[in-house]
Design a protein around this motif. Sequence first.
Motif, short mmCIF file in Angstrom:
data_model
loop_
_atom_site.label_atom_id
_atom_site.label_comp_id
_atom_site.label_asym_id
_atom_site.label_seq_id
_atom_site.Cartn_x
_atom_site.Cartn_y
_atom_site.Cartn_z
N GLU A 1 0.79 -1.22 0.00
CA GLU A 1 0.00 0.00 0.00
C GLU A 1 0.83 1.27 0.00
N SER A 2 2.16 1.20 -0.02
CA SER A 2 2.95 2.41 0.13
C SER A 2 4.26 2.34 -0.63
N VAL A 3 4.79 3.54 -0.92
CA VAL A 3 6.12 3.70 -1.50
C VAL A 3 6.82 4.81 -0.74
N LEU A 4 8.02 4.53 -0.22
CA LEU A 4 8.82 5.52 0.50
C LEU A 4 10.14 5.68 -0.23
N ARG A 5 10.49 6.93 -0.55
CA ARG A 5 11.76 7.24 -1.22
C ARG A 5 12.55 8.18 -0.33
N ALA A 6 13.86 8.01 -0.33
CA ALA A 6 14.74 8.87 0.47
C ALA A 6 16.09 8.99 -0.20
N LYS A 7 16.79 10.09 0.09
CA LYS A 7 18.18 10.24 -0.30
C LYS A 7 18.85 11.15 0.72
N GLY A 8 20.17 10.99 0.89
CA GLY A 8 20.86 11.83 1.85
C GLY A 8 22.13 11.20 2.36
N GLN A 9 22.54 11.63 3.56
CA GLN A 9 23.80 11.20 4.14
C GLN A 9 23.61 10.81 5.60
N LEU A 10 24.53 9.94 6.07
CA LEU A 10 24.63 9.57 7.47
C LEU A 10 26.09 9.69 7.87
N GLN A 11 26.34 10.42 8.96
CA GLN A 11 27.69 10.55 9.49
C GLN A 11 27.90 9.48 10.57
N THR A 12 28.96 8.70 10.42
CA THR A 12 29.21 7.62 11.37
C THR A 12 30.20 8.05 12.46
N ASP A 13 30.06 9.30 12.90
CA ASP A 13 30.85 9.76 14.04
C ASP A 13 29.95 9.79 15.26
N ASN A 14 30.20 10.65 16.22
CA ASN A 14 29.42 10.68 17.46
C ASN A 14 27.93 10.87 17.18
N GLU A 15 27.10 9.97 17.73
CA GLU A 15 25.63 9.99 17.67
C GLU A 15 25.05 9.74 16.29
N TYR A 16 25.89 9.55 15.28
CA TYR A 16 25.43 9.19 13.93
C TYR A 16 24.33 10.13 13.42
#
Length: 391
Positions: free
Chosen positions: A78-93
């Motif tokens: 029933e759904s479609v979710l799209r995303a783009k971006g960044q994640l920093q793998t330092d303190n608290e992510y």
Amino acid sequence: HAVRGAGVQVYLGESQGETALIPFSLPAHLAIDTISAEEITIFSDQKAMWRITTGQLTNLSYQGNTLGFDDLVLKSRESVLRAKGQLQTDNEYPLHWTLEAQVQPNGYQPIAARGTLTGPLNRLILDAQLSSPFPSQLNGRLDNLLGAKTTWEARLKTPAAALPDIHRQWPDQRFSDVSIDGRGTLDAYSLSMHAKTMWAASRESVTVAAAIEGALDQLRIHALHLTQSRESLTLQGRLGWHPHLAWHATMEGAHLDPSRVWENWPGDVSFQLATEGERHGTDVKAPFLLPKLQGTLRQFPLTGKVEAHVDGNQVHIPDVLLASAHSTLRLQGKIENTVDLSVELHSGNLREIWPQARGSVDLRGRLSGQQDKPELSLQLAGARIGFENTS
């Protein structure tokens, strides 16, 4: 490069404490064109919360402490979710994603939204704009995503909303200044709502306030209030659907004016109504009680009470009594394999019962026999019966 998988299971809220996020940096550059998976199931407290039929991540790049991607697509029935971006793998992510969602609930109008998801992984902030079913602003936060208990808070605001925008067959009731505040976990929630609407055929606005709690198997209405000047309508109750449909509800009205709906029936009416029951297959078992009905109707004093019980294809009516001034209407009986219903109407002034009527009537009737061929007997006496012509 491509990575594929199937039958993925994700468990949330299962740890005994906070999940430690260790800062990590990748000295080399990692690039993956596509990561895809089928049949992804997300669990919370051992219960399946979301079933994703396909998921695909494209153009993943990871170097140093920056993990980025061009497109994440999650599709369910029933759904479609799209995303783009960044994640920093330092303190608290911390992360910063842009989101786009399309939801098509079965039988309801589609939901469409765009927004951003930002903040540390365990304290995420959502800002989104909904274009459907009606323009609105959604702000919220998601805490302890990787902790022992994931929680959320959210507020939805819209200047105008209409029930047919949610479901085409719902009545054309419109609301303004709608504000909904919610909080909860992944499998339980509480909501409070404030809005304004209109009674039928009224130019005065009605204030709506509600407090609701829900879970995977039930919905509890602590209070649903509609108020306008002296008039008020209050509903409380519970609705459950596991292992079968069951409910309990009470409704109370105070100083209601029926002429808002029926022009020729002005009054000041108060009542109490209660019902509880359950449904097994097509069989319904429930009592309906109206222990209090009082007030005035067309300037005549009004009283009444109702008691009825439904059990499958059986209906038992101990008493239905309505009285307007000195006129009374009473219905009693039962419907089982056979029908046995009696009705009595006594009125020395028919104007107490119906506008423009005049005269007096005494009526006794009984409907009895087999359901497909009941017999009707009547005893009727009246005098000077007629209707005034007001045209």
